[in-house]
Design a protein around this motif. Structure first.
Motif, PDB file in Angstrom:
ATOM      1  N   GLU A  55      43.179  27.402  14.427  1.00 43.70           N
ATOM      2  CA  GLU A  55      42.015  26.450  14.842  1.00 43.70           C
ATOM      3  C   GLU A  55      41.551  26.901  16.360  1.00 43.70           C
ATOM      4  OE1 GLU A  55      41.634  21.911  13.727  1.00 43.70           O
ATOM      5  OE2 GLU A  55      42.447  22.008  15.949  1.00 43.70           O
ATOM      6  N   PRO A  74      32.721  31.179  10.643  1.00 37.54           N
ATOM      7  CA  PRO A  74      33.248  29.864  10.205  1.00 37.54           C
ATOM      8  C   PRO A  74      32.665  28.756  10.230  1.00 37.54           C
ATOM      9  CG  PRO A  74      34.001  30.516  12.576  1.00 37.54           C
ATOM     10  CD  PRO A  74      32.993  31.549  12.041  1.00 37.54           C
ATOM     11  N   PHE A 115      36.443  24.723  15.135  1.00 35.39           N
ATOM     12  CA  PHE A 115      36.043  25.694  13.897  1.00 35.39           C
ATOM     13  C   PHE A 115      37.546  26.358  13.667  1.00 35.39           C
ATOM     14  CE2 PHE A 115      34.978  28.176  17.752  1.00 35.39           C
ATOM     15  CZ  PHE A 115      35.696  29.274  17.540  1.00 35.39           C
ATOM     16  N   ASN A 116      37.749  26.803  12.480  1.00 37.27           N
ATOM     17  CA  ASN A 116      38.896  27.224  11.829  1.00 37.27           C
ATOM     18  C   ASN A 116      38.596  28.779  11.243  1.00 37.27           C
ATOM     19  OD1 ASN A 116      41.204  28.165  10.107  1.00 37.27           O
ATOM     20  ND2 ASN A 116      41.888  25.971  10.607  1.00 37.27           N
ATOM     21  N   VAL A 117      39.269  29.575  11.978  1.00 44.30           N
ATOM     22  CA  VAL A 117      38.872  31.160  11.340  1.00 44.30           C
ATOM     23  C   VAL A 117      39.366  31.471   9.999  1.00 44.30           C
ATOM     24  CG1 VAL A 117      38.571  31.904  13.435  1.00 44.30           C
ATOM     25  CG2 VAL A 117      40.779  32.270  12.589  1.00 44.30           C
ATOM     26  N   ASN A 118      40.211  30.634   9.365  1.00 47.56           N
ATOM     27  CA  ASN A 118      40.960  30.912   8.071  1.00 47.56           C
ATOM     28  C   ASN A 118      39.847  31.214   7.215  1.00 47.56           C
ATOM     29  OD1 ASN A 118      43.549  30.975   8.797  1.00 47.56           O
ATOM     30  ND2 ASN A 118      43.911  28.707   8.016  1.00 47.56           N
ATOM     31  N   ALA A 169      34.842  34.354  17.203  1.00 46.98           N
ATOM     32  CA  ALA A 169      35.430  34.116  16.096  1.00 46.98           C
ATOM     33  C   ALA A 169      36.144  35.254  15.313  1.00 46.98           C
ATOM     34  CB  ALA A 169      34.663  33.135  14.966  1.00 46.98           C
ATOM     35  N   ALA A 178      33.227  37.236  11.036  1.00 46.49           N
ATOM     36  CA  ALA A 178      33.820  35.889  10.819  1.00 46.49           C
ATOM     37  C   ALA A 178      32.651  34.845  11.191  1.00 46.49           C
ATOM     38  CB  ALA A 178      34.811  35.567  11.795  1.00 46.49           C
ATOM     39  N   GLU A 193      26.928  25.285   9.164  1.00 41.58           N
ATOM     40  CA  GLU A 193      27.009  26.477   8.665  1.00 41.58           C
ATOM     41  C   GLU A 193      26.472  27.523   9.592  1.00 41.58           C
ATOM     42  OE1 GLU A 193      29.233  27.295   5.963  1.00 41.58           O
ATOM     43  OE2 GLU A 193      29.674  25.221   5.188  1.00 41.58           O
ATOM     44  N   GLU A 204      39.894  35.930  14.840  1.00 39.41           N
ATOM     45  CA  GLU A 204      40.183  36.091  13.401  1.00 39.41           C
ATOM     46  C   GLU A 204      41.110  37.378  13.321  1.00 39.41           C
ATOM     47  OE1 GLU A 204      40.871  37.270   9.392  1.00 39.41           O
ATOM     48  OE2 GLU A 204      39.707  38.077  11.015  1.00 39.41           O
ATOM     49  N   SER A 252      37.265  33.193   6.881  1.00 40.09           N
ATOM     50  CA  SER A 252      35.901  33.104   7.571  1.00 40.09           C
ATOM     51  C   SER A 252      35.191  34.279   7.707  1.00 40.09           C
ATOM     52  CB  SER A 252      35.945  32.571   8.962  1.00 40.09           C
ATOM     53  OG  SER A 252      36.814  33.326  10.041  1.00 40.09           O
TER      54      SER A 252
END
Length: 234
Positions: free
Chosen positions: A80, A123, A96-99, A213, A121, A141, A217, A101
């Motif tokens: 995060e 995200p 934002f969260n890069v999981n 990101a 990425a 988005e 990531e 992404s």
């Protein structure tokens, strides 16, 4: 969206050595539960992880650039990322969260490409503008535009009570939220474009977010590889 494994494999196509196909005989040995077989697998896995880490670091040095957000304070917790700043009497928070992404264009497998494509990425992120006891919230988005530029589209927006701390950031399900897809064009321009641009959330911000990101990531992925390597070695 392509799987993360496929994207990374394509991006490192020019960096990886030829892979050795596993024979049926070797496949049978892989099911052995002996200590010797386990040690062999652990050793091979460690070597594979070392090669993966080396290739990822080479990819980073050749293709990935670290970015910064002027005017924002950046804090990170694992996957995060939180950006905060003041705008007059407002507190602005971007999260934002890069999981999961990493994304890439549908034509990333094209053989006509001169160089292996690099995973990007994109995200989803939230923006909260807090003033007094209320906060105006946007769920957005990222989307790619022309000439390598990036923009955002508002998926949802609402007004909620201000958060008193990170443990109270969640918004109650009773708060009304509207879709950003069905809104008057003039209101769209004023609220989603010009209002956010005044607070530094513009096309340049989107470009910086994608760069940051993507780099972040990738760093998290390399960290994960190191953790797996240490876990296997113990």
């Amino acid at each position: 969206m392509r799987s993360m494994l496929t994207l990374r494999a394509v991006a490192r196509l020019a960096l990886q050595p030829p892979r050795v196909l596993m024979t049926k005989r070797n496949q049978l040995k892989a099911f052995s539960t002996s200590v010797k077989a386990y040690s062999s697998v652990a050793s091979q896995l460690s070597e594979c992880l070392n090669e993966e880490i080396r290739a990822e670091k080479e990819l980073e040095s050749q293709n990935l650039q670290q970015a910064s957000f002027p005017g924002f304070k950046i804090t990170t917790t694992d996957a995060e990322v939180r950006l905060t700043k003041k705008h007059n009497n407002e507190d602005i928070l971007v999260v934002f969260n890069v999981n999961h992404s990493v994304d890439m264009g549908e034509d990333f497998e094209s053989e006509s490409s001169e160089a292996p494509p690099v995973p990007v990425a994109l995200p989803p992120f939230t923006v909260e503008i807090t003033k007094g006891n209320e906060r105006l919230c946007f769920h957005l988005e990222l989307c790619e535009g022309e000439n390598g530029q990036y923009d955002f589209r508002v998926e949802e927006f609402y007004v909620a009570p201000s958060a008193k701390g990170t443990e109270e950031e969640d918004v109650a399900s009773t708060v009304y939220a509207s879709s950003g897809r069905y809104i008057d064009s003039n209101l769209h321009d004023l609220l989603f474009v010009r209002y956010l641009e005044e607070r530094g959330l513009d096309a340049q911000f989107c470009k910086t977010l994608v760069q940051y990101a993507t780099h972040y990531e990738h760093a998290q992925y390399v960290t994960l590889l190191h953790k797996i390597k240490a876990f296997v070695a113990n």
